[in-house]
Design an enzyme around this catalytic site. Sequence first.
Site, PDB file in Angstrom:
ATOM      1  N   ASP A  14      36.303 -39.578 -78.571  1.00 34.44           N
ATOM      2  CA  ASP A  14      35.642 -38.560 -79.387  1.00 34.44           C
ATOM      3  C   ASP A  14      36.482 -37.278 -79.398  1.00 34.44           C
ATOM      4  O   ASP A  14      36.526 -36.562 -80.404  1.00 34.44           O
ATOM      5  CB  ASP A  14      34.236 -38.282 -78.828  1.00 34.44           C
ATOM      6  N   HIS A 207      27.072 -32.490 -78.684  1.00 33.46           N
ATOM      7  CA  HIS A 207      28.193 -31.607 -79.040  1.00 33.46           C
ATOM      8  C   HIS A 207      27.718 -30.177 -78.806  1.00 33.46           C
ATOM      9  O   HIS A 207      26.511 -29.887 -78.888  1.00 33.46           O
ATOM     10  CB  HIS A 207      28.615 -31.857 -80.484  1.00 33.46           C
ATOM     11  N   CYS A 238      33.536 -34.790 -84.629  1.00 32.63           N
ATOM     12  CA  CYS A 238      33.543 -35.914 -85.552  1.00 32.63           C
ATOM     13  C   CYS A 238      34.170 -35.435 -86.852  1.00 32.63           C
ATOM     14  O   CYS A 238      33.727 -34.443 -87.428  1.00 32.63           O
ATOM     15  CB  CYS A 238      32.125 -36.407 -85.799  1.00 32.63           C
TER      16      CYS A 238
HETATM   17  P1  HMG Z   1      35.675 -49.043 -96.036  1.00 31.44           P
HETATM   18  O1  HMG Z   1      36.870 -48.423 -96.710  1.00 31.44           O
HETATM   19  O2  HMG Z   1      34.341 -48.947 -96.701  1.00 31.44           O
HETATM   20  O3  HMG Z   1      35.950 -50.563 -95.580  1.00 31.44           O
HETATM   21  O4  HMG Z   1      35.591 -48.424 -94.584  1.00 31.44           O
HETATM   22  P2  HMG Z   1      36.318 -51.876 -96.270  1.00 31.44           P
HETATM   23  O5  HMG Z   1      35.648 -52.950 -95.487  1.00 31.44           O
HETATM   24  O6  HMG Z   1      36.092 -51.783 -97.753  1.00 31.44           O
HETATM   25  O7  HMG Z   1      37.883 -51.953 -96.000  1.00 31.44           O
HETATM   26  C1  HMG Z   1      38.808 -51.081 -96.605  1.00 31.44           C
HETATM   27  C2  HMG Z   1      40.142 -51.174 -95.893  1.00 31.44           C
HETATM   28  O8  HMG Z   1      39.981 -50.825 -94.506  1.00 31.44           O
HETATM   29  C3  HMG Z   1      40.743 -52.576 -95.895  1.00 31.44           C
HETATM   30  O9  HMG Z   1      42.151 -52.406 -95.887  1.00 31.44           O
HETATM   31  C4  HMG Z   1      40.324 -53.132 -94.556  1.00 31.44           C
HETATM   32  O10 HMG Z   1      41.210 -54.121 -94.089  1.00 31.44           O
HETATM   33  C5  HMG Z   1      40.412 -51.911 -93.672  1.00 31.44           C
HETATM   34  P3  HMG Z   1      43.013 -52.510 -97.247  1.00 31.44           P
HETATM   35  O11 HMG Z   1      42.667 -53.875 -97.776  1.00 31.44           O
HETATM   36  O12 HMG Z   1      42.524 -51.391 -98.129  1.00 31.44           O
HETATM   37  O13 HMG Z   1      44.417 -52.333 -96.769  1.00 31.44           O
HETATM   38  N1  HMG Z   1      39.539 -52.002 -92.503  1.00 31.44           N
HETATM   39  C6  HMG Z   1      39.969 -51.912 -91.236  1.00 31.44           C
HETATM   40  N2  HMG Z   1      41.207 -51.726 -90.721  1.00 31.44           N
HETATM   41  C7  HMG Z   1      41.292 -51.708 -89.380  1.00 31.44           C
HETATM   42  N3  HMG Z   1      40.243 -51.830 -88.540  1.00 31.44           N
HETATM   43  C8  HMG Z   1      39.006 -52.012 -89.027  1.00 31.44           C
HETATM   44  C9  HMG Z   1      38.839 -52.054 -90.429  1.00 31.44           C
HETATM   45  N4  HMG Z   1      37.761 -52.229 -91.226  1.00 31.44           N
HETATM   46  C10 HMG Z   1      38.199 -52.200 -92.490  1.00 31.44           C
HETATM   47  N5  HMG Z   1      37.967 -52.121 -88.185  1.00 31.44           N
HETATM   48  C11 HMG Z   1      35.004 -48.455 -92.269  1.00 31.44           C
HETATM   49  C12 HMG Z   1      34.559 -48.786 -93.693  1.00 31.44           C
HETATM   50  C13 HMG Z   1      33.771 -48.564 -91.376  1.00 31.44           C
HETATM   51  C14 HMG Z   1      36.063 -49.438 -91.816  1.00 31.44           C
HETATM   52  C15 HMG Z   1      35.586 -47.027 -92.242  1.00 31.44           C
HETATM   53  O14 HMG Z   1      34.662 -46.165 -92.853  1.00 31.44           O
HETATM   54  C16 HMG Z   1      35.897 -46.535 -90.874  1.00 31.44           C
HETATM   55  O15 HMG Z   1      36.764 -47.050 -90.183  1.00 31.44           O
HETATM   56  N6  HMG Z   1      35.213 -45.469 -90.435  1.00 31.44           N
HETATM   57  C17 HMG Z   1      35.416 -44.922 -89.096  1.00 31.44           C
HETATM   58  C18 HMG Z   1      34.703 -43.640 -88.965  1.00 31.44           C
HETATM   59  C19 HMG Z   1      34.832 -43.138 -87.558  1.00 31.44           C
HETATM   60  O16 HMG Z   1      35.539 -43.674 -86.712  1.00 31.44           O
HETATM   61  N7  HMG Z   1      34.131 -42.016 -87.285  1.00 31.44           N
HETATM   62  C20 HMG Z   1      34.154 -41.392 -86.006  1.00 31.44           C
HETATM   63  C21 HMG Z   1      33.406 -42.190 -84.976  1.00 31.44           C
HETATM   64  S1  HMG Z   1      31.656 -41.892 -85.010  1.00 31.44           S
HETATM   65  C22 HMG Z   1      31.434 -40.474 -84.083  1.00 31.44           C
HETATM   66  O17 HMG Z   1      32.371 -39.813 -83.723  1.00 31.44           O
HETATM   67  C23 HMG Z   1      30.033 -40.097 -83.647  1.00 31.44           C
HETATM   68  C24 HMG Z   1      29.775 -40.353 -82.172  1.00 31.44           C
HETATM   69  O18 HMG Z   1      30.680 -39.613 -81.369  1.00 31.44           O
HETATM   70  C25 HMG Z   1      28.328 -39.951 -81.825  1.00 31.44           C
HETATM   71  C26 HMG Z   1      27.954 -38.550 -82.315  1.00 31.44           C
HETATM   72  O19 HMG Z   1      28.646 -37.579 -81.968  1.00 31.44           O
HETATM   73  O20 HMG Z   1      26.979 -38.466 -83.056  1.00 31.44           O
HETATM   74  C27 HMG Z   1      29.957 -41.835 -81.822  1.00 31.44           C
HETATM   75 MG    MG Z   2      30.434 -37.535 -80.812  1.00 31.40          MG
END
Ligand code: HMG
Ligand code: MG
Length: 297
Positions: A14, A207, A238
């Site tokens: 994070d 946070h 985030c």
């Molecule tokens: P999308 O673009 O809707 O996904 O993303 P998709 O399924 O249409 O795929 C698009 C492209 O992404 C494709 O590649 C997939 O292969 C690739 P392309 O064909 O265009 O070359 N792809 C991936 N590549 C690697 N690893 C994967 C993966 N999945 C798809 N796992 C998706 C949807 C969920 C993947 C995207 O939105 C994403 O990765 N989001 C991450 C967001 C994130 O990490 N946010 C921060 C974490 S949450 C947080 O911090 C909160 C927390 O701390 C708690 C709090 O504070 O509240 C936990």
């Molecule tokens: Mg967080």
Amino acid sequence: MSEQVRVVEVGARDGLQNEPASVPTAIKIELIERLADCGYDTVEATSFVSPKWIPQLADAEAVMHGLQRKPGVRYPVLVPNLQGYVRARAAGASEIAVFTAASEAFNRKNINASIDESIARFEPVLTQAHADGVRVRGYVSTVLGCPYQGAVPLTDVVRVAARLHALGCGEISLGDTIGVGTPGKARAMLRAVAEAVPMDALAVHFHDTYGQALANILACLEDGVRVVDAAVAGTGGCPYARGASGNVASEDVIYMLHGMGLQTGVDLDALIATGQWLATQLGRGNGSRVGQARGAA
Ligand code: HMG
Ligand code: MG
């Protein structure tokens, strides 16, 4: 109060997911190893998300492969979908976390899916994890407010937390993603969720954007929660939540817990030194008040 609180260190994930500067893989590995040496039993290591969405953690494989794991320490990683799960397992992860939010608007920005769609993506992940004996945590974001939607009804928080728990997430971490909560609201939220999910399966994730995190944690401890997330040197946030910079600093949480006579197993002096080292590596100030006070001594 019982004597032991488990602090889950989320700084390497994070914290670093939101750093503007790209952090070398070797520094990430050293950070995780130093944190494990501080005495944590859980050090969240990285995320197997899309590198297009979170370029800061694009080296997740290299981090997991480079890590010298300490026996007895858990190194969970975030996965958003089955693709992420397959990558994580290939890189040797033995514990994962899935993540969604209580707010539709936030989910759309963060993972490009509705709450229902995100949970549908988790179903095959949970099935596979169960078959593999992989422990799964479920994060619920925006439990005390959303940067896009504003107020988030408690019923939505309870519903999403209960669904993740029913799906097989053994621990549910309740995230105040933008740090807007205050102690009374934090306590009311925890109490409402604890009606649907056992308290010993709950964690809190604050946070510190509005400086309320320690007060919120204290309120939740008084209500019985015993798992608290925190990030060394108060790093992070985030990227899809403006103003979410700054997880509560682990040093500050551990200082408070130890001062209350609660045990964490974490060596505060070693943690402070790790936070100072990390702040220097990142070329930024130390976000921990305890780190600042001790560093200046
Ligand atoms: P999308 O673009 O809707 O996904 O993303 P998709 O399924 O249409 O795929 C698009 C492209 O992404 C494709 O590649 C997939 O292969 C690739 P392309 O064909 O265009 O070359 N792809 C991936 N590549 C690697 N690893 C994967 C993966 N999945 C798809 N796992 C998706 C949807 C969920 C993947 C995207 O939105 C994403 O990765 N989001 C991450 C967001 C994130 O990490 N946010 C921060 C974490 S949450 C947080 O911090 C909160 C927390 O701390 C708690 C709090 O504070 O509240 C936990
Ligand atoms: Mg967080």
